[in-house]
Design a protein around this motif. Sequence first.
Motif, PDB file in Angstrom:
ATOM      1  N   GLN A   1       0.867  -1.173   0.000  1.00 23.31           N
ATOM      2  CA  GLN A   1       0.000   0.000   0.000  1.00 23.31           C
ATOM      3  C   GLN A   1       0.905   1.224   0.000  1.00 23.31           C
ATOM      4  OE1 GLN A   1      -2.001  -0.838   3.637  1.00 23.31           O
ATOM      5  NE2 GLN A   1      -3.636  -2.015   2.650  1.00 23.31           N
ATOM      6  N   ASN A   2       1.013   1.876  -1.172  1.00 25.96           N
ATOM      7  CA  ASN A   2       1.895   3.032  -1.300  1.00 25.96           C
ATOM      8  C   ASN A   2       1.239   4.289  -0.746  1.00 25.96           C
ATOM      9  OD1 ASN A   2       4.173   1.839  -2.519  1.00 25.96           O
ATOM     10  ND2 ASN A   2       3.081   1.731  -4.451  1.00 25.96           N
ATOM     11  N   VAL A   3       2.060   5.263  -0.438  1.00 28.94           N
ATOM     12  CA  VAL A   3       1.602   6.544   0.077  1.00 28.94           C
ATOM     13  C   VAL A   3       1.071   7.367  -1.086  1.00 28.94           C
ATOM     14  CG1 VAL A   3       2.333   8.599   1.322  1.00 28.94           C
ATOM     15  CG2 VAL A   3       3.395   6.423   1.823  1.00 28.94           C
ATOM     16  N   ASN A   4       0.046   8.178  -0.822  1.00 28.25           N
ATOM     17  CA  ASN A   4      -0.525   9.067  -1.834  1.00 28.25           C
ATOM     18  C   ASN A   4       0.362  10.309  -1.932  1.00 28.25           C
ATOM     19  OD1 ASN A   4      -2.134  10.408  -3.591  1.00 28.25           O
ATOM     20  ND2 ASN A   4      -3.885  10.599  -2.223  1.00 28.25           N
ATOM     21  N   LEU A   5       1.399  10.228  -2.786  1.00 29.16           N
ATOM     22  CA  LEU A   5       2.364  11.323  -2.901  1.00 29.16           C
ATOM     23  C   LEU A   5       1.979  12.292  -4.008  1.00 29.16           C
ATOM     24  CD1 LEU A   5       5.839   9.583  -2.552  1.00 29.16           C
ATOM     25  CD2 LEU A   5       4.672  11.005  -0.900  1.00 29.16           C
ATOM     26  N   GLN A   6       2.170  13.567  -3.741  1.00 28.33           N
ATOM     27  CA  GLN A   6       1.947  14.636  -4.708  1.00 28.33           C
ATOM     28  C   GLN A   6       3.242  15.446  -4.783  1.00 28.33           C
ATOM     29  OE1 GLN A   6      -1.176  14.764  -6.103  1.00 28.33           O
ATOM     30  NE2 GLN A   6      -1.682  13.013  -4.826  1.00 28.33           N
ATOM     31  N   SER A   7       3.643  15.826  -5.987  1.00 29.14           N
ATOM     32  CA  SER A   7       4.812  16.702  -6.100  1.00 29.14           C
ATOM     33  C   SER A   7       4.312  18.136  -6.193  1.00 29.14           C
ATOM     34  CB  SER A   7       5.663  16.333  -7.307  1.00 29.14           C
ATOM     35  OG  SER A   7       4.868  16.194  -8.454  1.00 29.14           O
TER      36      SER A   7
ATOM     37  N   TYR B   1      10.674  31.672   1.540  1.00 36.12           N
ATOM     38  CA  TYR B   1      10.984  33.075   1.778  1.00 36.12           C
ATOM     39  C   TYR B   1      12.450  33.269   2.169  1.00 36.12           C
ATOM     40  CZ  TYR B   1       5.998  33.950   1.577  1.00 36.12           C
ATOM     41  OH  TYR B   1       4.705  34.041   1.154  1.00 36.12           O
ATOM     42  N   SER B   2      13.036  32.290   2.838  1.00 37.99           N
ATOM     43  CA  SER B   2      14.430  32.433   3.260  1.00 37.99           C
ATOM     44  C   SER B   2      15.391  32.309   2.075  1.00 37.99           C
ATOM     45  CB  SER B   2      14.775  31.383   4.319  1.00 37.99           C
ATOM     46  OG  SER B   2      14.568  30.087   3.795  1.00 37.99           O
ATOM     47  N   ARG B   3      15.104  31.385   1.134  1.00 33.06           N
ATOM     48  CA  ARG B   3      15.955  31.223  -0.045  1.00 33.06           C
ATOM     49  C   ARG B   3      15.518  32.112  -1.209  1.00 33.06           C
ATOM     50  NH1 ARG B   3      16.724  24.704  -0.692  1.00 33.06           N
ATOM     51  NH2 ARG B   3      17.547  24.286   1.368  1.00 33.06           N
ATOM     52  N   ASP B   4      14.286  32.627  -1.129  1.00 26.27           N
ATOM     53  CA  ASP B   4      13.708  33.475  -2.172  1.00 26.27           C
ATOM     54  C   ASP B   4      13.616  32.740  -3.513  1.00 26.27           C
ATOM     55  OD1 ASP B   4      12.489  35.902  -2.805  1.00 26.27           O
ATOM     56  OD2 ASP B   4      14.313  36.653  -3.759  1.00 26.27           O
ATOM     57  N   CYS B   5      13.136  31.484  -3.465  1.00 27.65           N
ATOM     58  CA  CYS B   5      12.964  30.684  -4.680  1.00 27.65           C
ATOM     59  C   CYS B   5      11.937  29.583  -4.419  1.00 27.65           C
ATOM     60  CB  CYS B   5      14.284  30.074  -5.119  1.00 27.65           C
ATOM     61  SG  CYS B   5      14.950  28.891  -3.943  1.00 27.65           S
ATOM     62  N   TRP B   6      11.546  28.886  -5.496  1.00 24.20           N
ATOM     63  CA  TRP B   6      10.620  27.758  -5.396  1.00 24.20           C
ATOM     64  C   TRP B   6      11.397  26.497  -5.045  1.00 24.20           C
ATOM     65  CZ3 TRP B   6       5.513  28.349  -5.370  1.00 24.20           C
ATOM     66  CH2 TRP B   6       4.971  29.498  -5.928  1.00 24.20           C
ATOM     67  N   ILE B   7      10.786  25.632  -4.228  1.00 27.24           N
ATOM     68  CA  ILE B   7      11.387  24.354  -3.849  1.00 27.24           C
ATOM     69  C   ILE B   7      10.393  23.254  -4.214  1.00 27.24           C
ATOM     70  CG2 ILE B   7      12.215  22.928  -1.953  1.00 27.24           C
ATOM     71  CD1 ILE B   7      12.930  25.476  -0.479  1.00 27.24           C
ATOM     72  N   LYS B   8      10.873  22.222  -4.948  1.00 23.52           N
ATOM     73  CA  LYS B   8      10.022  21.083  -5.289  1.00 23.52           C
ATOM     74  C   LYS B   8      10.047  20.082  -4.135  1.00 23.52           C
ATOM     75  CE  LYS B   8      10.217  21.071 -10.302  1.00 23.52           C
ATOM     76  NZ  LYS B   8      10.575  20.291 -11.490  1.00 23.52           N
ATOM     77  N   VAL B   9       8.863  19.647  -3.711  1.00 26.30           N
ATOM     78  CA  VAL B   9       8.741  18.747  -2.566  1.00 26.30           C
ATOM     79  C   VAL B   9       7.774  17.627  -2.921  1.00 26.30           C
ATOM     80  CG1 VAL B   9       8.112  18.601  -0.137  1.00 26.30           C
ATOM     81  CG2 VAL B   9       9.067  20.707  -1.016  1.00 26.30           C
ATOM     82  N   LYS B  10       8.128  16.375  -2.538  1.00 23.89           N
ATOM     83  CA  LYS B  10       7.193  15.261  -2.662  1.00 23.89           C
ATOM     84  C   LYS B  10       6.497  15.088  -1.316  1.00 23.89           C
ATOM     85  CE  LYS B  10       9.532  11.773  -4.178  1.00 23.89           C
ATOM     86  NZ  LYS B  10       9.956  10.537  -4.806  1.00 23.89           N
ATOM     87  N   VAL B  11       5.185  15.364  -1.279  1.00 23.92           N
ATOM     88  CA  VAL B  11       4.448  15.417  -0.030  1.00 23.92           C
ATOM     89  C   VAL B  11       3.258  14.479  -0.111  1.00 23.92           C
ATOM     90  CG1 VAL B  11       3.315  16.963   1.590  1.00 23.92           C
ATOM     91  CG2 VAL B  11       5.041  17.857   0.084  1.00 23.92           C
ATOM     92  N   SER B  12       2.965  13.776   0.995  1.00 25.03           N
ATOM     93  CA  SER B  12       1.728  13.004   1.077  1.00 25.03           C
ATOM     94  C   SER B  12       0.571  13.970   1.267  1.00 25.03           C
ATOM     95  CB  SER B  12       1.782  12.007   2.239  1.00 25.03           C
ATOM     96  OG  SER B  12       1.817  12.699   3.459  1.00 25.03           O
TER      97      SER B  12
END
Length: 63
Positions: free
Chosen positions: A29-35, A41-52
């Motif tokens: 049973q895999n996790v329902n992951l969304q990218s 705000y600290s880096r002042d850029c977008w960060i790609k994250v794989k999140v359930s």
Amino acid sequence: MSKVCEITGKKANNGYNISHSHVKTKKIQNVNLQSKKIWSYSRDCWIKVKVSTKGLKSLHRIL
């Protein structure tokens, strides 16, 4: 690519498919992951994250 949530640390779970004759076969049973892209705000850029989806709910509450 690992199937692990970067926020909550959730990963795949072992379980069984049980037929009508009660024969058990293993399944994963895999996790329902969304990218998602989150603004940092600290880096002042977008960060790609794989999140359930559960981790995404907790991010919504924080942000």
